[in-house]
Design an enzyme around this catalytic site. Structure first.
Site, PDB file in Angstrom:
ATOM      1  N   ARG A  15       0.829  -1.195   0.000  1.00 55.03           N
ATOM      2  CA  ARG A  15       0.000   0.000   0.000  1.00 55.03           C
ATOM      3  C   ARG A  15       0.862   1.242   0.000  1.00 55.03           C
ATOM      4  O   ARG A  15       1.859   1.306   0.715  1.00 55.03           O
ATOM      5  CB  ARG A  15      -0.894   0.003   1.236  1.00 55.03           C
ATOM      6  CG  ARG A  15      -2.092   0.911   1.120  1.00 55.03           C
ATOM      7  CD  ARG A  15      -3.083   0.754   2.257  1.00 55.03           C
ATOM      8  NE  ARG A  15      -2.910  -0.436   3.043  1.00 55.03           N
ATOM      9  CZ  ARG A  15      -2.618  -0.419   4.342  1.00 55.03           C
ATOM     10  NH1 ARG A  15      -2.407   0.720   4.960  1.00 55.03           N
ATOM     11  NH2 ARG A  15      -2.513  -1.542   5.008  1.00 55.03           N
ATOM     12  N   HIS A 104      -9.740   1.231   2.928  1.00 54.22           N
ATOM     13  CA  HIS A 104     -10.406   2.404   3.514  1.00 54.22           C
ATOM     14  C   HIS A 104      -9.454   3.599   3.617  1.00 54.22           C
ATOM     15  O   HIS A 104      -9.742   4.560   4.318  1.00 54.22           O
ATOM     16  CB  HIS A 104     -10.957   2.050   4.899  1.00 54.22           C
ATOM     17  CG  HIS A 104      -9.897   1.579   5.847  1.00 54.22           C
ATOM     18  ND1 HIS A 104      -9.457   0.273   5.850  1.00 54.22           N
ATOM     19  CD2 HIS A 104      -9.176   2.220   6.786  1.00 54.22           C
ATOM     20  CE1 HIS A 104      -8.509   0.148   6.772  1.00 54.22           C
ATOM     21  NE2 HIS A 104      -8.322   1.313   7.354  1.00 54.22           N
ATOM     22  N   LYS A 113      -3.914  -6.522  -2.464  1.00 57.40           N
ATOM     23  CA  LYS A 113      -4.147  -7.658  -1.570  1.00 57.40           C
ATOM     24  C   LYS A 113      -3.976  -8.916  -2.413  1.00 57.40           C
ATOM     25  O   LYS A 113      -4.604  -9.035  -3.469  1.00 57.40           O
ATOM     26  CB  LYS A 113      -5.547  -7.584  -0.954  1.00 57.40           C
ATOM     27  CG  LYS A 113      -5.725  -6.411   0.013  1.00 57.40           C
ATOM     28  CD  LYS A 113      -7.134  -6.355   0.598  1.00 57.40           C
ATOM     29  CE  LYS A 113      -7.256  -5.192   1.578  1.00 57.40           C
ATOM     30  NZ  LYS A 113      -8.645  -5.052   2.120  1.00 57.40           N
ATOM     31  N   ASP A 237     -17.092  -0.858   3.724  1.00 54.21           N
ATOM     32  CA  ASP A 237     -15.875  -0.061   3.557  1.00 54.21           C
ATOM     33  C   ASP A 237     -15.555   0.076   2.075  1.00 54.21           C
ATOM     34  O   ASP A 237     -16.304  -0.394   1.211  1.00 54.21           O
ATOM     35  CB  ASP A 237     -14.713  -0.646   4.371  1.00 54.21           C
ATOM     36  CG  ASP A 237     -14.135  -1.914   3.764  1.00 54.21           C
ATOM     37  OD1 ASP A 237     -14.860  -2.611   3.014  1.00 54.21           O
ATOM     38  OD2 ASP A 237     -12.958  -2.227   4.032  1.00 54.21           O
ATOM     39  N   ASP A 239     -13.571  -1.235  -0.103  1.00 54.47           N
ATOM     40  CA  ASP A 239     -13.445  -2.360  -1.036  1.00 54.47           C
ATOM     41  C   ASP A 239     -14.399  -3.506  -0.721  1.00 54.47           C
ATOM     42  O   ASP A 239     -14.308  -4.574  -1.322  1.00 54.47           O
ATOM     43  CB  ASP A 239     -11.994  -2.851  -1.122  1.00 54.47           C
ATOM     44  CG  ASP A 239     -11.484  -3.489   0.157  1.00 54.47           C
ATOM     45  OD1 ASP A 239     -11.984  -3.144   1.255  1.00 54.47           O
ATOM     46  OD2 ASP A 239     -10.576  -4.345   0.077  1.00 54.47           O
ATOM     47  N   ASP A 241     -14.935  -5.474   1.980  1.00 57.04           N
ATOM     48  CA  ASP A 241     -14.641  -6.672   2.781  1.00 57.04           C
ATOM     49  C   ASP A 241     -14.975  -6.501   4.265  1.00 57.04           C
ATOM     50  O   ASP A 241     -14.759  -7.404   5.066  1.00 57.04           O
ATOM     51  CB  ASP A 241     -13.199  -7.159   2.586  1.00 57.04           C
ATOM     52  CG  ASP A 241     -12.137  -6.131   2.960  1.00 57.04           C
ATOM     53  OD1 ASP A 241     -12.482  -5.089   3.548  1.00 57.04           O
ATOM     54  OD2 ASP A 241     -10.949  -6.380   2.662  1.00 57.04           O
ATOM     55  N   ARG A 242     -15.532  -5.305   4.644  1.00 57.31           N
ATOM     56  CA  ARG A 242     -15.898  -5.084   6.046  1.00 57.31           C
ATOM     57  C   ARG A 242     -17.313  -4.511   6.125  1.00 57.31           C
ATOM     58  O   ARG A 242     -17.757  -3.806   5.223  1.00 57.31           O
ATOM     59  CB  ARG A 242     -14.910  -4.128   6.726  1.00 57.31           C
ATOM     60  CG  ARG A 242     -13.503  -4.696   6.790  1.00 57.31           C
ATOM     61  CD  ARG A 242     -12.597  -3.860   7.663  1.00 57.31           C
ATOM     62  NE  ARG A 242     -12.394  -2.542   7.120  1.00 57.31           N
ATOM     63  CZ  ARG A 242     -12.381  -1.421   7.849  1.00 57.31           C
ATOM     64  NH1 ARG A 242     -12.603  -1.464   9.147  1.00 57.31           N
ATOM     65  NH2 ARG A 242     -12.156  -0.261   7.285  1.00 57.31           N
TER      66      ARG A 242
END
Length: 458
Positions: A15, A104, A113, A237, A239, A241-242
């Site tokens: 990142r 996020h 990822k 979030d 992308d 995934d949360r």
């Protein structure tokens, strides 16, 4: 030898700031390294998805160029939530995938990822990529590239698995993140009427930051619940995934309490199952899991680390305080905010009103995640000193699995070094406000004793 910016190679992903530390050239090099690694592990192709950030198309293109330069094939699945990219690795049979996502983080960030051969890359495996590139240990070839659309298969797979007992009206906030490309259709197919908030994908995030773990980012969901007859609110979030969850009266149901609901449901079908949760979660979880016939297992924070533990143990369910939830029972074991939301509604739809079910979940007095900002490397040094030297009054147990978590008769305190930014993460919980204050004072004393002059945020 090439020199890559060390700061972008994080514990669980890559990142950086687009155009500064994270450039198309760097991403192409990483693609060639991933292609090389995949081929060494007997994998022939890598699926590539991207979130809605403005830099996504260029960086995904560079990544695909690099994968193909190694002689590995690349499958472009377009602009999709990260869990859809994970799903593609199963659906397309390639077992490897990369999501180009800044999760996020602010709009000028992006990242990767990575899953190779069914294993999420983390820690040393990510550092190994950097070393491989710098040493020139790369394969060369001419891989093919093709496109695939797995969104319809993803939605169909969930709709075939998750069944709501009744229709529900919900507020859905996608925060202009990439979940907006899939979630509205999915939840309508499940039988929901949706009050949509910011479901158009816009990589500038013009309305609020797409991070439902921060209460301020749920303000619009709370407002919409008061203004409409929607039953509950959910938020994703950047992308996808949360998951964030809000009751009709505006109470945020934090992920460790969500996990209680999921654990009770899963354990009804998998008696004796192990439920994994990270060190930041409530101390009420362990007793709840045992009460419902399961075996609690506390583990390190970090989505990649939890996924690895899930794979190792065969546990049917895991969750993190940050909002990552991992279903192995009926699903694939990767973190997926959309599927988690679907499973939530499946459980809640069995009751005439979702809200009493959520509000009845055990709850303690707690703080949000608190941070002490320090210089690079200092958080680990501080926590090492706490482990070795600190004395806590009323300490029943000291858990040093991931930082220092001190259990008291009436609460806990936690200090752990973040693996992603140079901060010490603190969290406190207690039976009542007085106990919380006492535990925080005990930690303040311990922190200032081992690191004089430290600025404590409580």
């Amino acid at each position: 030898m090439k020199q890559l910016p060390a700061a972008i190679f994080k514990a669980y992903d890559i990142r950086g700031i687009v155009g500064q530390t994270l450039t198309p050239d760097v991403v192409r090099d990483v693609g060639q390294a991933l292609g090389s690694l995949a081929l060494e592990r007997g994998q022939a192709a890598i699926a590539v998805g991207r979130d809605g950030r403005l830099s996504g198309p260029e960086l995904a293109g560079a990544l695909i160029d690099g994968i193909c330069a190694a002689g590995c094939d690349a499958i472009d699945i377009g602009c999709v939530p990260t869990p859809v990219t994970y799903f593609a690795a199963y659906e397309l049979g390639c077992h490897s995938c990369v999501s180009v996502t800044g999760s996020h983080n602010p709009p000028d960030y992006n990242g990767l990822k990575m899953v190779i051969g069914g294993t999420t890359l983390a820690l040393d495996a990510i550092q190994d990529l950097k070393q491989r590139i710098e040493a020139g240990n790369l394969k060369h070839g001419q891989g093919s590239r093709r496109s695939a659309d797995v969104k319809a298969a993803y939605v169909a797979r969930i709709v075939s698995d998750v069944k709501l007992a009744r229709p529900m009206k919900i507020v859905m906030d996608c925060g202009n993140g990439v979940a907006g490309a899939v979630a509205p259709e999915l939840f309508k197919r499940l039988g929901c009427e949706i009050v949509p908030l910011y479901c158009d994908v816009d990589g500038r995030f013009p309305n609020h930051h797409p991070d439902p773990s921060k209460p301020e980012n749920l303000a619009d969901v709370i407002r919409a619940l008061t203004e409409t007859d929607a039953e509950i609110g959910i938020a994703f979030d950047g992308d996808g995934d949360r998951l964030g969850v809000v009751t009709k009266d505006g109470e945020i149901i934090f992920p460790d309490r969500q996990l209680m609901l999921f654990a009770a449901d899963v354990l009804s079908r998998v008696p004796g199952g192990q439920i994994i949760y990270d060190v930041k979660c409530t101390r009420l979880l362990a007793g709840w899991i045992r009460q419902h016939g399961g075996e609690p297992l506390m583990w390190n924070t970090g989505h990649a680390l939890v996924k690895a533990k899930l794979k190792e143990t065969g546990a049917p369910l895991a969750g993190e305080m940050s909002g990552h939830t991992f279903f192995k029972e009926r699903w694939y074991g990767f973190d997926d905010g959309l599927y988690t939301g679907a499973r939530l509604l499946e459980i809640l739809s069995r009751s005439a009103d979702a809200n009493p079910v959520l509000k009845a979940l055990p709850k303690a007095v707690s703080t949000p995640e608190l941070n002490i900002k320090m210089a690079e490397g200092e958080p680990f040094a501080l926590v090492d000193k706490l482990k070795a030297e600190a004395r806590f009054t009323g300490e029943l147990e000291r858990i040093t699995l991931d930082g220092v978590r001190v259990e008291y008769a009436d609460g806990f305190g936690l200090a752990r070094p973040s693996n992603t930014t140079p901060v010490v993460v603190l969290r406190f919980e207690a039976d009542d406000a007085a106990a919380l204050k006492r535990i925080q004072a005990d930690f303040r004393q311990a922190l200032t004793a081992v690191w004089p002059g430290i600025q404590v945020p409580f």
